[in-house]
Enzyme design. Sequence first.
Site, PDB file in Angstrom:
ATOM      1  CG  HIS A   4       1.565   5.190   4.170  1.00 63.75           C
ATOM      2  ND1 HIS A   4       0.860   5.174   5.354  1.00 63.75           N
ATOM      3  CD2 HIS A   4       2.208   4.001   4.092  1.00 63.75           C
ATOM      4  CE1 HIS A   4       1.076   4.009   5.976  1.00 63.75           C
ATOM      5  NE2 HIS A   4       1.892   3.280   5.227  1.00 63.75           N
ATOM      6  CG  HIS A  26      -0.210  -0.140   2.531  1.00 59.02           C
ATOM      7  ND1 HIS A  26       0.223  -1.374   3.003  1.00 59.02           N
ATOM      8  CD2 HIS A  26       0.188   0.765   3.446  1.00 59.02           C
ATOM      9  CE1 HIS A  26       0.833  -1.209   4.160  1.00 59.02           C
ATOM     10  NE2 HIS A  26       0.842   0.082   4.460  1.00 59.02           N
TER      11      HIS A  26
END
Length: 139
Positions: A103, A101
């Site tokens: 940020h 993922h």
Amino acid sequence: MSGNDCIFCKIVRGEIPCHEVMNTETVLAFLDIAPVRPGHVLVIPKAHHPTLFDLPPDLSRDLLSGLQAVGKAVMAATDAEGMNVGMNVEKAAGQLVFHAHFHIIPRISGDGLSLWPQTPSDDHETLANLARTIRDNVS
Ligand code: 5GP
Ligand code: ZN
């Protein structure tokens, strides 16, 4: 950890709620539950891949497109003047959720965050050796 037990896969499947900001066929983005700053968003592939290095090329492209779209939206929706974009890779770098993922952390001038403590180096022999070693490992 497989996708079955993965917290982000549970969010993708709707088993855990999230504050969604973008949802495409392959990419989901939602607010981080513990924001560094307001508007801290996570952009994830819907498919389970543990780290950056596991992402297939097509999905990497979709993820980067999603990152651009959500990044612009965060800029427009908050008081952000810029943003840090980052991905923690492996435990040593702070990765806690092993579903790759990005940020997005919105920034304003003088917000006091210091993410990159650096030390200048003029040891060019060491730098050259290190660059060569890394270059030799690029596949
Ligand atoms: P990592 O350290 O793996 O790069 O980041 C994981 C991020 O996921 C952390 O910033 C953490 O706050 C966020 N997070 C963990 N669990 C949840 C959750 O259930 N919902 C949301 N929205 N964020 C989560
Ligand atoms: Zn997962």
